[in-house]
Design a protein around this motif. Structure first.
Motif, PDB file in Angstrom:
ATOM      1  N   THR C 568     -12.700 -53.211  12.916  1.00 61.66           N
ATOM      2  CA  THR C 568     -13.554 -53.633  11.823  1.00 61.66           C
ATOM      3  C   THR C 568     -13.292 -52.853  10.557  1.00 61.66           C
ATOM      4  O   THR C 568     -13.639 -53.298   9.474  1.00 61.66           O
ATOM      5  CB  THR C 568     -15.024 -53.419  12.191  1.00 61.66           C
ATOM      6  OG1 THR C 568     -15.187 -52.028  12.497  1.00 61.66           O
ATOM      7  CG2 THR C 568     -15.411 -54.220  13.403  1.00 61.66           C
ATOM      8  N   GLY C 569     -12.697 -51.678  10.685  1.00 62.14           N
ATOM      9  CA  GLY C 569     -12.499 -50.845   9.511  1.00 62.14           C
ATOM     10  C   GLY C 569     -13.676 -49.934   9.243  1.00 62.14           C
ATOM     11  O   GLY C 569     -13.637 -49.124   8.324  1.00 62.14           O
ATOM     12  N   TYR C 570     -14.753 -50.058  10.025  1.00 57.96           N
ATOM     13  CA  TYR C 570     -15.882 -49.138   9.875  1.00 57.96           C
ATOM     14  C   TYR C 570     -15.725 -48.000  10.867  1.00 57.96           C
ATOM     15  O   TYR C 570     -15.692 -48.220  12.082  1.00 57.96           O
ATOM     16  CB  TYR C 570     -17.212 -49.855  10.162  1.00 57.96           C
ATOM     17  CG  TYR C 570     -17.588 -50.873   9.118  1.00 57.96           C
ATOM     18  CD1 TYR C 570     -18.029 -50.456   7.858  1.00 57.96           C
ATOM     19  CD2 TYR C 570     -17.518 -52.219   9.394  1.00 57.96           C
ATOM     20  CE1 TYR C 570     -18.374 -51.389   6.906  1.00 57.96           C
ATOM     21  CE2 TYR C 570     -17.864 -53.155   8.438  1.00 57.96           C
ATOM     22  CZ  TYR C 570     -18.292 -52.735   7.196  1.00 57.96           C
ATOM     23  OH  TYR C 570     -18.625 -53.655   6.251  1.00 57.96           O
ATOM     24  N   LEU C 571     -15.634 -46.781  10.339  1.00 56.18           N
ATOM     25  CA  LEU C 571     -15.419 -45.619  11.196  1.00 56.18           C
ATOM     26  C   LEU C 571     -16.475 -45.564  12.291  1.00 56.18           C
ATOM     27  O   LEU C 571     -16.188 -45.320  13.448  1.00 56.18           O
ATOM     28  CB  LEU C 571     -15.466 -44.354  10.343  1.00 56.18           C
ATOM     29  CG  LEU C 571     -15.237 -43.055  11.097  1.00 56.18           C
ATOM     30  CD1 LEU C 571     -13.857 -43.049  11.732  1.00 56.18           C
ATOM     31  CD2 LEU C 571     -15.398 -41.861  10.184  1.00 56.18           C
ATOM     32  N   ARG C 572     -17.742 -45.825  11.921  1.00 58.84           N
ATOM     33  CA  ARG C 572     -18.799 -45.646  12.910  1.00 58.84           C
ATOM     34  C   ARG C 572     -18.696 -46.655  14.044  1.00 58.84           C
ATOM     35  O   ARG C 572     -19.139 -46.386  15.147  1.00 58.84           O
ATOM     36  CB  ARG C 572     -20.164 -45.716  12.245  1.00 58.84           C
ATOM     37  CG  ARG C 572     -20.448 -46.987  11.507  1.00 58.84           C
ATOM     38  CD  ARG C 572     -21.900 -47.060  11.102  1.00 58.84           C
ATOM     39  NE  ARG C 572     -22.209 -48.380  10.586  1.00 58.84           N
ATOM     40  CZ  ARG C 572     -21.974 -48.762   9.343  1.00 58.84           C
ATOM     41  NH1 ARG C 572     -21.434 -47.915   8.489  1.00 58.84           N
ATOM     42  NH2 ARG C 572     -22.260 -49.984   8.954  1.00 58.84           N
ATOM     43  N   VAL C 575     -16.433 -44.995  16.546  1.00 62.06           N
ATOM     44  CA  VAL C 575     -17.166 -43.927  17.239  1.00 62.06           C
ATOM     45  C   VAL C 575     -18.117 -44.546  18.253  1.00 62.06           C
ATOM     46  O   VAL C 575     -18.182 -44.122  19.416  1.00 62.06           O
ATOM     47  CB  VAL C 575     -17.934 -43.058  16.229  1.00 62.06           C
ATOM     48  CG1 VAL C 575     -18.774 -42.018  16.958  1.00 62.06           C
ATOM     49  CG2 VAL C 575     -16.992 -42.401  15.254  1.00 62.06           C
ATOM     50  N   LEU C 576     -18.798 -45.585  17.795  1.00 62.59           N
ATOM     51  CA  LEU C 576     -19.768 -46.253  18.663  1.00 62.59           C
ATOM     52  C   LEU C 576     -19.086 -46.796  19.920  1.00 62.59           C
ATOM     53  O   LEU C 576     -19.587 -46.613  21.044  1.00 62.59           O
ATOM     54  CB  LEU C 576     -20.410 -47.407  17.883  1.00 62.59           C
ATOM     55  CG  LEU C 576     -21.832 -47.785  18.256  1.00 62.59           C
ATOM     56  CD1 LEU C 576     -22.738 -46.583  18.125  1.00 62.59           C
ATOM     57  CD2 LEU C 576     -22.315 -48.909  17.339  1.00 62.59           C
ATOM     58  N   VAL C 579     -18.226 -43.886  22.253  1.00 61.93           N
ATOM     59  CA  VAL C 579     -19.406 -43.262  22.845  1.00 61.93           C
ATOM     60  C   VAL C 579     -20.069 -44.192  23.861  1.00 61.93           C
ATOM     61  O   VAL C 579     -20.352 -43.795  24.995  1.00 61.93           O
ATOM     62  CB  VAL C 579     -20.407 -42.864  21.738  1.00 61.93           C
ATOM     63  CG1 VAL C 579     -21.729 -42.432  22.356  1.00 61.93           C
ATOM     64  CG2 VAL C 579     -19.833 -41.753  20.885  1.00 61.93           C
ATOM     65  N   ARG C 683     -27.816 -43.308   3.445  1.00 59.52           N
ATOM     66  CA  ARG C 683     -27.270 -44.627   3.110  1.00 59.52           C
ATOM     67  C   ARG C 683     -27.717 -45.701   4.088  1.00 59.52           C
ATOM     68  O   ARG C 683     -27.824 -46.866   3.720  1.00 59.52           O
ATOM     69  CB  ARG C 683     -25.743 -44.570   3.110  1.00 59.52           C
ATOM     70  CG  ARG C 683     -25.173 -43.706   1.999  1.00 59.52           C
ATOM     71  CD  ARG C 683     -23.709 -44.029   1.794  1.00 59.52           C
ATOM     72  NE  ARG C 683     -23.153 -43.235   0.714  1.00 59.52           N
ATOM     73  CZ  ARG C 683     -22.562 -42.064   0.891  1.00 59.52           C
ATOM     74  NH1 ARG C 683     -22.477 -41.561   2.100  1.00 59.52           N
ATOM     75  NH2 ARG C 683     -22.085 -41.400  -0.133  1.00 59.52           N
ATOM     76  N   SER C 684     -27.934 -45.314   5.363  1.00 52.70           N
ATOM     77  CA  SER C 684     -28.232 -46.339   6.368  1.00 52.70           C
ATOM     78  C   SER C 684     -29.691 -46.747   6.288  1.00 52.70           C
ATOM     79  O   SER C 684     -30.547 -45.981   5.860  1.00 52.70           O
ATOM     80  CB  SER C 684     -27.943 -45.800   7.762  1.00 52.70           C
ATOM     81  OG  SER C 684     -26.787 -45.026   7.740  1.00 52.70           O
ATOM     82  N   ARG C 688     -31.197 -49.016  11.404  1.00 54.26           N
ATOM     83  CA  ARG C 688     -29.867 -48.551  11.807  1.00 54.26           C
ATOM     84  C   ARG C 688     -29.946 -47.112  12.327  1.00 54.26           C
ATOM     85  O   ARG C 688     -29.347 -46.742  13.322  1.00 54.26           O
ATOM     86  CB  ARG C 688     -28.938 -48.696  10.603  1.00 54.26           C
ATOM     87  CG  ARG C 688     -27.793 -47.798  10.511  1.00 54.26           C
ATOM     88  CD  ARG C 688     -26.513 -48.604  10.562  1.00 54.26           C
ATOM     89  NE  ARG C 688     -26.037 -48.641  11.927  1.00 54.26           N
ATOM     90  CZ  ARG C 688     -25.426 -49.647  12.494  1.00 54.26           C
ATOM     91  NH1 ARG C 688     -25.239 -50.743  11.835  1.00 54.26           N
ATOM     92  NH2 ARG C 688     -25.019 -49.564  13.725  1.00 54.26           N
ATOM     93  N   ARG C 689     -30.749 -46.284  11.628  1.00 56.34           N
ATOM     94  CA  ARG C 689     -30.858 -44.886  12.047  1.00 56.34           C
ATOM     95  C   ARG C 689     -31.534 -44.783  13.393  1.00 56.34           C
ATOM     96  O   ARG C 689     -31.164 -43.982  14.237  1.00 56.34           O
ATOM     97  CB  ARG C 689     -31.613 -44.081  10.988  1.00 56.34           C
ATOM     98  CG  ARG C 689     -30.726 -43.736   9.785  1.00 56.34           C
ATOM     99  CD  ARG C 689     -31.444 -42.838   8.837  1.00 56.34           C
ATOM    100  NE  ARG C 689     -32.810 -43.308   8.618  1.00 56.34           N
ATOM    101  CZ  ARG C 689     -33.407 -43.354   7.424  1.00 56.34           C
ATOM    102  NH1 ARG C 689     -32.759 -42.954   6.376  1.00 56.34           N
ATOM    103  NH2 ARG C 689     -34.626 -43.775   7.302  1.00 56.34           N
ATOM    104  N   ASP C 692     -29.006 -45.765  15.999  1.00 54.58           N
ATOM    105  CA  ASP C 692     -28.035 -44.689  16.198  1.00 54.58           C
ATOM    106  C   ASP C 692     -28.656 -43.544  16.973  1.00 54.58           C
ATOM    107  O   ASP C 692     -27.999 -42.913  17.812  1.00 54.58           O
ATOM    108  CB  ASP C 692     -27.531 -44.179  14.839  1.00 54.58           C
ATOM    109  CG  ASP C 692     -26.559 -45.168  14.211  1.00 54.58           C
ATOM    110  OD1 ASP C 692     -26.139 -46.096  14.926  1.00 54.58           O
ATOM    111  OD2 ASP C 692     -26.246 -45.013  13.011  1.00 54.58           O
ATOM    112  N   ALA C 696     -27.320 -41.900  20.300  1.00 52.63           N
ATOM    113  CA  ALA C 696     -27.077 -40.458  20.368  1.00 52.63           C
ATOM    114  C   ALA C 696     -27.863 -39.834  21.511  1.00 52.63           C
ATOM    115  O   ALA C 696     -27.358 -38.952  22.218  1.00 52.63           O
ATOM    116  CB  ALA C 696     -27.452 -39.815  19.039  1.00 52.63           C
TER     117      ALA C 696
END
Lengths: 135, 115, 777
Positions: C568-572, C575-576, C579, C683-684, C688-689, C692, C696
């Protein structure tokens, strides 16, 4: 970061800490300490000095480029590694001198290796921090 | 005590993962640092926890006292700490250069720059 | 025998250099290699029926893979064809590509291919055979794609590679199953993969036999261009002519035939064998022969006629009777001679007259007399006219059919129709360009250079010689080859003239009728068969080639879509993915192991320790949520400092000091860097937080479970005991951790210090060597 206290303290502490780090390096084989800790200690002392006086002044006090230290460290490590081979033993085998040097105790390639680690850590850390400080 | 440390490992790792999932590259640095701590601690606890008996040979003895701590995880973690510092430093500088070049630390807007 | 293969590979490596210095002579020079090998194997003749000489080299003994080479009638015949035609093709290529930049490349690939092919036919181990099989696919890919600047050439090369390589994969599956079956039937180790050992087994009774048979057959069909996998071969005519002469006469495409022949003793003689091979072969031979007549390009006519002959060979091997195998042996050798010659003739005409279009060519006989002679003699063999070797082969082919039962009436019709078409095709490629008016392209045509004439002339002469004296062939090699294929002793008595008996007369009648009909078809080629070829090409639109193209296009668009979906080009997101995958995979087994773990709190935690843990956890959470950079750095430093204290409490003074020092330096580092970075902003979105945070929490929980599970695993105490015992007594150090670092495990430390150094140099490069101008590139 140019408080008078910090400047004075670092100027006084720097030689003490450097001597102490050498001591930590030497005693590391028998008590807590060694190349990593000694190297980090030296690097910490010089970084504090750089914070107080600026990286240029710290470089002047250090006299040699950190990268030279780094290279010297790697050289020591490799020399210690190949000394084993040169003596006809396995690579990295520790070799001990048959005599004691006053103040150093028994000299060995293991000590040379530890010195290499020490110099490597100092060189790498200072190279990073000085570069950042000057950037 | 191992239970408490296990929970600490979990907290450190969880906080690290949360920070990795942020859009800010700066928080990503923090996340990496916390995850390094978590992993170091994890390796350290696997060796078993011993109080006040480090793997040192006393002056008059030939071997460390009975029940001493396991030296292997300690040696592993010691190098891991220093490597972790190298990693942290490299990441910091990388992030700094990225921000300098792109003018933002928002990973989502970097995606726009890619295309 | 290994040396001959290695010699060819060695020459392949040397070829570019040779071409650079020897230039025009390099074809001759390099041909000396295969020629020497040819004579070395000729010196081994005669090979008697049932005789086999083997040579064994260890390769991967643990996996039952060995380099076991066998020289028997079958492999010897192929060896002679490969090296002989190979040498002539190298000479020919030296003339064909004279002065061209790619000569060295071509010669190198040709030699690489020859070595692979030689290894293939000599191998007695299925795994080794498979490796050489794939090497021929790869080297033929390089050969076909020599003019890779052209898009059509690339797609033709890729087509050949994918079809033959895909078939190769199925073949590997077949070989593995074969090894399993052989193991079940009592063969151990490398013997289970030895082809000659397989012949004694009753494989057809094994449950895996049908699967093995189908996989091996598809492997052979793809390589030997049988319908519906035939479409790559005509496309492969994009290759330079020397390549076609080598690949499509005696070597590459015959590899599938070789495989079927080689495995016939082990797998043949069953209903399934016949049912798989005969229909496929029959359809291929007739379809390809008719298609050949609809082509204008000489090379494509030859390509389709090759496919047709391969179909005949598959049919004959499928029948599997002694007469059929004798016919296959003769036809295979005859085809190798005349087809290689005719390809070279086609190349000569192309060179001399500037085109290969048979409708444009005429009257070249005066301008290109030697090429004409070679082409005419080779075409006679192709047409199956006496006294050529091709005639002997066709007589046997018909003889096989005439003597077979009534059910083969249909097969006789197919065979006659095929041969009629082949006669017409032979006349089309070897007669039409040379006769008639010399007014058109023939005016400016010229004969080609000597290297390009040696090959076709020698090959045509060889076909004539073996046709006149067929008994020389069956005495030295032919009977042994037929014996190796049949798995039982066969004594061939080849002759041009079979005397006067009803069978022989029937066969002769068919032969004569074929020639006459063929000549008639030739005279009416355009009018009679152009509409048919038209219909066939329309059939192509729904045929296998279209499936291939659609499949390939679908693969490209499909993978494009998948890539866009995942990347997707989204770093997160990355990571997601990591994880979540780790949690999903690791959490269930960890949870299951929990009940067996030691009690979490065998004793109440000591208050000061509990307090330290609480502080560390609290500062970590603070570092997570704080919005001030300085405060976050301070929280991070506090976490590290508390962890250092924990190290100290649990008997790790070295760790503790290291951690404190590193923490100090990290804080300095972070302050230096972060002071130059933008402030922290949120920013989120809130949802979304929260999401996440849930992820986490799960990740942290899994990690905690892992930590708990880890405490129940006892590490091997042996190493720790040794380090503790030897630290002072052997390494003269009282600090065991340091001794481990600088002595026992110094190699690890050495690697580590180099990593740190790399980080240092890397940072220096990033900061000092980066271009000064900012802005996205």
């Amino acid at each position: 970061m140019s408080s008078v206290i910090l400047r004075t303290a670092t100027r006084l502490l720097l030689p003490l800490l450097l001597v102490f780090s050498a001591f930590i390096l030497l005693r590391g084989h028998n008590e807590p300490g060694g190349g990593f800790i000694g190297g980090l200690l030296s690097a910490g002392a010089l970084s504090a000095y750089a914070l107080a006086w600026g990286p240029a002044e710290a470089r002047r006090v250090l006299r040699v480029d950190p990268r030279t230290l780094l290279g010297a460290g790697l050289l020591c490590v490799c020399a210690a590694a190949f000394a084993g081979i040169a003596a006809g033993r396995e690579v990295l085998t520790g070799l001990w001198a048959p005599f004691e040097v006053p103040g150093l105790g028994k000299v060995s390639t293991v000590l040379l290796f530890d010195l290499g680690v020490h110099l490597g850590v100092v060189g790498a850390t200072l190279s990073i921090l000085f570069n950042l400080g000057e950037d | 005590m191992a239970g408490l440390l296990a929970i600490l490992v979990g907290v450190l790792f969880g906080a690290g993962v949360y920070l990795l999932l942020r859009r800010s590259l700066i928080r990503l640095i923090f996340g990496l640092a916390l995850i390094s701590h978590a992993v170091n601690l994890l390796v350290f606890t696997t060796g078993g926890l011993v109080r006040g008996n480090p793997p040192l040979v006393p002056p008059e003895a030939q071997v460390p006292p009975a029940g001493h701590a396991d030296p292997i995880p300690q040696a592993l973690v010691l190098t891991a700490i220093v490597i972790g510092f190298g990693l942290l430093a490299f990441t910091c500088v990388l992030v700094k250069q990225v921000v300098k070049t792109l003018g933002t630390d928002d990973t989502d807007s970097m995606r726009a720059n890619e295309e | 025998m290994l040396w001959t293969i290695l010699l060819l590979f060695g020459l392949a490596a040397a070829a570019p250099l040779v071409a650079k210095f020897a230039k025009g002579a390099s074809g001759w020079l390099l041909a000396a290699g295969p020629a020497a090998i040819l004579f070395a194997y000729l010196a081994q003749l005669p090979i008697l029926p049932g005789e086999s000489r083997s040579e064994v080299w260890e390769w991967v003994p643990g996996l039952g893979v060995e380099l076991r080479f066998v020289l028997d009638g079958l492999s010897a015949t192929f060896t002679l064809l490969i090296t002989g035609i190979g040498a002539l093709v190298l000479v020919y290529a030296g003339g064909y590509m004279a002065g061209k930049a790619k000569l060295g490349q071509l010669l190198s690939y040709l030699l690489l291919f020859l070595g692979s092919m030689l290894g293939l036919v000599l191998s007695d181990n299925t795994i080794a055979l498979f490796v050489f099989w794939e090497l021929t696919s790869i080297s033929s890919y390089l050969l076909i794609g020599l003019d890779h600047e052209r898009e059509s050439v690339r797609s033709a090369a890729l087509k050949a590679l994918l079809v033959t390589g895909g078939g190769g994969l199925l073949l590997l599956g077949g070989f593995v199953l074969l090894g399993i079956a052989a193991g079940d039937l009592g063969l151990k180790g490398a013997d289970a993969f030895s082809i000659s050992a397989l012949a004694d087994l009753d494989l057809s009774a094994h449950g895996l036999y049908p699967a093995i048979m189908v996989l091996v057959a598809i492997g052979a069909f793809t390589k030997s261009a049988q319908a519906p996998f035939h479409f790559w071969l005509p496309q492969a005519m994009a290759a330079p002519t020397p390549v076609s002469a080598l690949l499509h006469s005696a070597t590459m495409v015959k590899a599938g035939i070789f495989l079927l022949a080689r495995l016939h003793p082990a797998l043949g003689g069953t209903d399934l064998w016949t049912a798989l091979l005969v229909p496929v072969g029959a359809v291929t031979m007739l379809g390809a022969a008719i298609t050949a007549l609809g082509q204008r390009d000489k090379k494509r006519i030859l390509a389709y006629s090759t496919v047709s002959v391969l179909g005949i060979l598959v049919t004959l091997l499928g029948a599997g009777t002694v007469v059929a195998i004798e016919a296959a042996v003769v036809l295979l050798v005859a085809h190798a001679f005349y087809k290689a010659a005719l390809f070279m003739v086609a190349g000569n005409v192309d060179h001399g007259a500037g085109t290969r279009d048979v409708t444009l060519l005429s009257g070249l006989r005066k301008a290109m007399p030697f090429t004409f002679a070679a082409g005419a003699v080779a075409a006679l063999s192709m047409a199956g006219a006496p006294p050529m070797f091709g005639f002997v082969g066709k007589e046997l082919f018909y003889g096989k059919l005439v003597t077979a039962e009534a059910r083969s009436t249909l097969l006789i019709l197919v065979a006659v129709a095929t041969n009629v078409a082949l006669v017409a095709a032979a006349l089309l490629v070897a007669l039409r360009p040379f006769v008639g008016s010399s007014a058109g392209v023939a005016k400016n045509a010229h004969e080609v250079s000597a290297p390009m004439l040696v090959g076709p002339l020698i090959l045509a002469a060889a076909g004539l010689f073996v046709g006149l004296f067929p008994d020389v062939f069956d005495a030295t090699l032919g009977s042994a080859m037929a014996t190796a294929i049949a798995g039982q002793r066969v004594d061939m008595h080849l002759a041009l003239w079979h005397g006067l008996n009803p069978t022989a007369l029937g066969v002769m009648g068919l032969s004569a009728a074929t020639l006459v009909l063929g000549a008639m078809v030739y005279h009416r080629t355009r009018r009679l068969l152009a509409p048919l070829a038209e219909a066939l090409s329309r059939l192509r639109a729904i045929g296998p080639e279209t499936w291939y193209e659609k499949g390939l296009a679908g693969l490209v668009t499909g993978s494009d879509r998948v890539t866009r979906g995942i990347q997707t080009g989204y770093l997160r997101h990355y990571v997601l993915a990591v994880v979540v995958a780790a949690v999903v995979l690791a959490a269930p087994p960890l949870l299951r192991s929990l009940p067996g773990a030691a009690p979490l709190f065998p004793e109440a935690p000591r208050p000061h320790e509990a307090l330290l843990v609480a502080v560390a956890a609290a500062s970590a959470v603070a570092a997570m949520v704080l919005r001030s950079r300085t405060a976050a750095i301070a929280a991070l430093g506090a976490t590290g400092a508390v962890i250092a204290m924990l190290f100290l409490l649990f008997s790790a003074p070295d760790l503790s000091i290291t951690q404190i020092m590193v923490e100090t330096l990290s804080v300095i580092l972070l302050v230096l860097v972060l002071s130059r970075l933008p402030r922290l902003v949120t920013r989120s979105s809130r949802s979304r937080r929260i999401a996440d945070l849930a992820v986490a929490t799960l990740a942290g929980g899994t990690m905690a479970l892992l930590a708990i599970a880890a405490t129940t695993v006892s590490l091997d105490p042996e190493a720790a005991r040794f380090f503790a015992a030897a630290s002072y007594t052997e390494a003269q150090g009282r600090n065991v951790v340091n001794v481990v670092l600088v002595d026992f495990r110094a190699l690890d430390t050495m690697g580590e210090i180099f990593v740190v150094a790399a980080a240092g140099f890397g940072i220096h490069a990033l900061l000092r060597l980066a271009p000064e101008t900012g802005g996205a590139a």
